[in-house]
Scaffold this motif. Structure first.
Motif, short mmCIF file in Angstrom:
data_model
loop_
_atom_site.label_atom_id
_atom_site.label_comp_id
_atom_site.label_asym_id
_atom_site.label_seq_id
_atom_site.Cartn_x
_atom_site.Cartn_y
_atom_site.Cartn_z
N VAL A 1 -13.85 50.04 -7.69
CA VAL A 1 -14.87 49.53 -6.77
C VAL A 1 -14.74 48.03 -6.57
CG1 VAL A 1 -17.35 49.25 -6.39
CG2 VAL A 1 -16.48 51.38 -7.34
N VAL A 2 -14.66 47.28 -7.67
CA VAL A 2 -14.70 45.83 -7.54
C VAL A 2 -13.42 45.25 -6.95
CG1 VAL A 2 -16.37 45.57 -9.41
CG2 VAL A 2 -13.93 45.37 -9.92
N ASN A 3 -12.32 45.97 -7.03
CA ASN A 3 -11.07 45.47 -6.47
C ASN A 3 -10.77 46.02 -5.08
OD1 ASN A 3 -10.44 43.76 -8.63
ND2 ASN A 3 -9.64 45.47 -9.81
N ASN A 4 -11.64 46.86 -4.56
CA ASN A 4 -11.53 47.34 -3.19
C ASN A 4 -12.39 46.41 -2.34
OD1 ASN A 4 -12.40 48.72 -0.74
ND2 ASN A 4 -11.32 50.49 -1.57
N LYS A 5 -11.75 45.56 -1.53
CA LYS A 5 -12.47 44.52 -0.80
C LYS A 5 -13.58 45.08 0.08
CE LYS A 5 -11.92 40.47 2.13
NZ LYS A 5 -13.21 39.98 1.74
N LEU A 6 -13.32 46.14 0.77
CA LEU A 6 -14.32 46.72 1.67
C LEU A 6 -15.54 47.20 0.89
CD1 LEU A 6 -14.90 47.46 4.62
CD2 LEU A 6 -13.85 49.68 4.17
N GLN A 7 -15.32 47.93 -0.20
CA GLN A 7 -16.43 48.42 -1.01
C GLN A 7 -17.17 47.27 -1.70
OE1 GLN A 7 -14.67 51.25 -3.68
NE2 GLN A 7 -14.88 52.94 -2.22
N TRP A 8 -16.42 46.32 -2.23
CA TRP A 8 -17.03 45.21 -2.95
C TRP A 8 -17.87 44.36 -2.00
CZ3 TRP A 8 -18.82 44.04 -7.33
CH2 TRP A 8 -19.12 42.74 -7.67
N ASP A 9 -17.36 44.08 -0.81
CA ASP A 9 -18.12 43.29 0.16
C ASP A 9 -19.39 44.01 0.58
OD1 ASP A 9 -16.25 41.28 0.01
OD2 ASP A 9 -15.26 41.78 1.90
N ALA A 10 -19.32 45.33 0.73
CA ALA A 10 -20.51 46.11 1.08
C ALA A 10 -21.53 46.06 -0.05
CB ALA A 10 -20.13 47.55 1.40
N MET A 11 -21.05 46.16 -1.27
CA MET A 11 -21.95 46.11 -2.42
C MET A 11 -22.60 44.74 -2.53
SD MET A 11 -21.19 47.11 -6.34
CE MET A 11 -22.27 46.60 -7.65
N LEU A 12 -21.82 43.68 -2.37
CA LEU A 12 -22.38 42.33 -2.43
C LEU A 12 -23.43 42.12 -1.34
CD1 LEU A 12 -19.41 39.90 -3.17
CD2 LEU A 12 -21.32 40.50 -4.65
N GLY A 13 -23.15 42.62 -0.15
CA GLY A 13 -24.12 42.51 0.94
C GLY A 13 -25.44 43.17 0.58
N GLU A 14 -25.37 44.34 0.00
CA GLU A 14 -26.58 45.05 -0.42
C GLU A 14 -27.31 44.29 -1.53
OE1 GLU A 14 -29.55 47.89 -0.64
OE2 GLU A 14 -28.01 47.68 0.89
N LEU A 15 -26.56 43.77 -2.48
CA LEU A 15 -27.18 43.01 -3.57
C LEU A 15 -27.88 41.76 -3.05
CD1 LEU A 15 -24.40 43.32 -6.30
CD2 LEU A 15 -26.65 44.42 -6.32
N TYR A 16 -27.22 41.02 -2.17
CA TYR A 16 -27.82 39.80 -1.63
C TYR A 16 -29.05 40.11 -0.78
CZ TYR A 16 -23.84 37.12 -3.35
OH TYR A 16 -22.90 36.53 -4.16
N GLU A 17 -29.02 41.22 -0.08
CA GLU A 17 -30.18 41.63 0.71
C GLU A 17 -31.37 41.94 -0.21
OE1 GLU A 17 -31.38 45.26 3.69
OE2 GLU A 17 -29.33 44.47 3.81
N ARG A 18 -31.10 42.64 -1.29
CA ARG A 18 -32.17 42.97 -2.24
C ARG A 18 -32.70 41.72 -2.94
NH1 ARG A 18 -31.36 48.83 -4.87
NH2 ARG A 18 -30.56 49.88 -3.03
N ILE A 19 -31.81 40.76 -3.22
CA ILE A 19 -32.26 39.50 -3.82
C ILE A 19 -33.17 38.77 -2.85
CG2 ILE A 19 -31.47 37.19 -4.53
CD1 ILE A 19 -28.97 38.61 -5.73
N ALA A 20 -32.81 38.74 -1.59
CA ALA A 20 -33.63 38.06 -0.57
C ALA A 20 -35.00 38.72 -0.46
CB ALA A 20 -32.91 38.07 0.77
N ILE A 21 -35.05 40.03 -0.49
CA ILE A 21 -36.33 40.75 -0.42
C ILE A 21 -37.18 40.43 -1.64
CG2 ILE A 21 -37.38 43.05 -0.51
CD1 ILE A 21 -34.96 43.99 1.22
#
Length: 64
Positions: free
Chosen positions: A7-27
């Motif tokens: 997961v962490v070395n697949n750029k597409l999956q990792w970027d999607a996961m980071l996006g979700e994490l940052y969105e949840r942090i903002a909320i």
């Protein structure tokens, strides 16, 4: 740990996961600004801390 590397070395999956994490942090930050109950504020701070630690998962899994 090797399963996490997929997961962490697949750029597409990792970027999607980071996006979700940052969105949840903002909320959580928005909610934190709105609450005045100390116990709820502490809970939200813990949530933010946990989410931020997940943003560093790639470094931990890859040993950097």
């Amino acid at each position: 740990m090797s399963e996490l590397k997929l997961v962490v070395n697949n750029k597409l999956q990792w970027d999607a996961m980071l996006g979700e994490l940052y969105e949840r942090i903002a909320i959580a930050h928005i909610k934190l600004e709105q609450y005045d109950d100390p116990s709820e504020m502490f809970r939200l701070q813990g949530e933010i801390r946990a989410l931020r630690s997940l943003t560093q998962l790639r470094e931990k899994v890859n040993g950097s």
